[in-house]
Motif scaffolding. Structure first.
Motif, PDB file in Angstrom:
ATOM      1  N   HIS A   6       0.784  -1.397  -0.060  1.00 16.92           N
ATOM      2  CA  HIS A   6      -0.091  -0.039   0.050  1.00 16.92           C
ATOM      3  C   HIS A   6       0.920   1.312   0.080  1.00 16.92           C
ATOM      4  CE1 HIS A   6      -2.882  -3.177   1.341  1.00 16.92           C
ATOM      5  NE2 HIS A   6      -3.609  -2.621   0.727  1.00 16.92           N
ATOM      6  N   PHE A  52      -8.407   2.026   2.887  1.00 17.78           N
ATOM      7  CA  PHE A  52      -8.335   0.904   1.948  1.00 17.78           C
ATOM      8  C   PHE A  52      -9.067  -0.208   2.481  1.00 17.78           C
ATOM      9  CE2 PHE A  52      -3.972   2.806   1.004  1.00 17.78           C
ATOM     10  CZ  PHE A  52      -3.970   2.578  -0.343  1.00 17.78           C
ATOM     11  N   HIS A 107      -2.826   1.049  -4.409  1.00 17.46           N
ATOM     12  CA  HIS A 107      -2.206  -0.496  -4.048  1.00 17.46           C
ATOM     13  C   HIS A 107      -1.367  -0.634  -5.119  1.00 17.46           C
ATOM     14  CE1 HIS A 107      -1.888  -4.746  -3.583  1.00 17.46           C
ATOM     15  NE2 HIS A 107      -2.016  -4.740  -2.373  1.00 17.46           N
TER      16      HIS A 107
END
Length: 370
Positions: A129, A152, A208
């Motif tokens: 990430h 996320f 990502h």
């Protein structure tokens, strides 16, 4: 009279378009309840690319280092700087074991291309990430990483954040820069809200690694030197994979340009990338700008001739009220409320500026990356 009647009905259509933008499209963001971050404490790689930013790095990097987050690294990319940027990086690395340096030397094939440097930094990042910011940016809280990472999820692999500019008292230029930043943010947050994400800003953006590698990085626009943030997001963002970070603790701030000339050059670079957006985004953005211009031009012309002026005035007031409400609520979310009182003046000034940028970019190409 026939011409004035045509202009009047054209004005009515323009106002309807503006009401749809401000009341419906921007309202979808402005009047909605912001989703709260869930806070999963994912391992995060913070990526900062710098070219000749020794002074800014010295001033702003401590605010990233001092983030209250359990597991993060900072990837510092020195993009062939000619100043002491690399020395400053190494001094910080000597004091903190979670800093990694990527030193990029000039490459003939990618000379002056920030995307090449960012690609090397992304490949060097330890974690999946990635959180991006600029060398001259400062998180507004020690919870910045926590809040950005909290958006996320298994589905949400792109997080669009807000990068503000620090207010300066008694500066019209500062207010104009901040207003342009606010309006841009309202647009990209609103489009994302309705499932049409089209851009993000590198001052505060997360995604990502898989999004990067699945798109083969920046390869589809590698020859366009700008757009490492907005063109990439325009390519990979969808309604399903994009989240909006609207917690004030997730915001960053930067020092705005202090001269009109410097800001004008910066905006020329930013605007030049828009022609590479997907057609649907270009169409919607162009329609909004054209309808803004026509609202003021037709409104002033009709009022000056007194043709059906009570209707023209009434319609104009309705549009302005909807605009004030929509941008007012959005500004409250983004902590920019002080700009709303100067809304008509700032809007007209910005429209003129955007027209000048368009003409300048037709005449000559803007400069890129430092």
């Amino acid at each position: 009279m026939i011409i004035l009647d045509v202009l009047f009905y054209s004005f009515v259509v323009v106002v309807l378009i503006q009401v749809l933008y401000y009341g419906v499209l921007f309202g979808s963001f402005a009047f909605s309840k912001a989703e709260k971050p869930k806070g999963k404490n994912l391992p995060i790689s913070v990526i900062i690319c710098a070219k000749n930013e020794a002074e800014n790095i010295s001033q702003f990097l401590p605010s990233v280092i001092n983030q209250n987050y359990p597991n993060f690294e900072i990837v510092l990319i020195n993009d062939a700087s000619s100043d002491e940027t690399l020395d400053v990086f190494e001094n910080f690395k000597a004091q903190h074991n979670n800093i990694k340096i990527v030193n990029v030397e000039n490459n003939e094939a990618f000379w002056g291309n920030k995307k090449y440097a960012l690609t090397l930094g992304i490949k060097a990042a330890t974690f999946e990430h990635l959180l991006f910011t600029d060398a001259d940016c400062k998180p507004l809280s020690t919870q910045w990483i926590t809040k950005m990472a909290g958006y996320f999820s298994d589905q949400k692999t792109i997080v669009l954040g807000y990068g503000s500019y620090t207010p300066v008292k008694k500066s019209i230029l500062n207010k104009l820069i901040r207003f342009e930043t606010l309006l841009t943010a309202v647009q990209y947050f609103s489009y994302a809200k309705i499932g049409l994400p089209y851009m993000g800003v590198g001052r505060n953006l997360a995604y990502h690694k898989d999004e990067f590698f699945n798109a083969n990085g920046f390869i589809n626009h590698i020859k366009i030197r700008s757009g490492d943030d907005d063109l990439f997001i325009n390519e990979v963002a969808t309604a399903k994979n994009t989240a909006l970070a609207l917690d004030p603790k997730s915001f960053t701030t930067s020092i705005a340009k202090t001269s009109f000339k410097a800001w004008f050059r910066q905006k020329r670079r930013h605007v030049s990338t828009a022609k590479h957006y997907k057609f649907k985004h270009k169409f919607l953005l162009a329609l909004f700008y054209i309808s803004q211009v026509l609202f003021w031009l037709l409104g002033i012309l009709l009022l000056s001739t007194l043709h059906l002026w009570p209707f023209v005035l009434g319609i104009s007031i309705i549009r302005l009220i909807i605009q004030f409400l929509s941008l007012g609520y959005a500004a409250k979310k983004l902590k920019e409320v002080d700009l709303i009182l100067m809304l008509p003046f700032l809007e007209i000034f910005l429209l003129i500026l955007q027209f000048c940028i368009f003409i300048n970019n037709l005449i000559s190409k803007p400069n890129y990356w430092k």
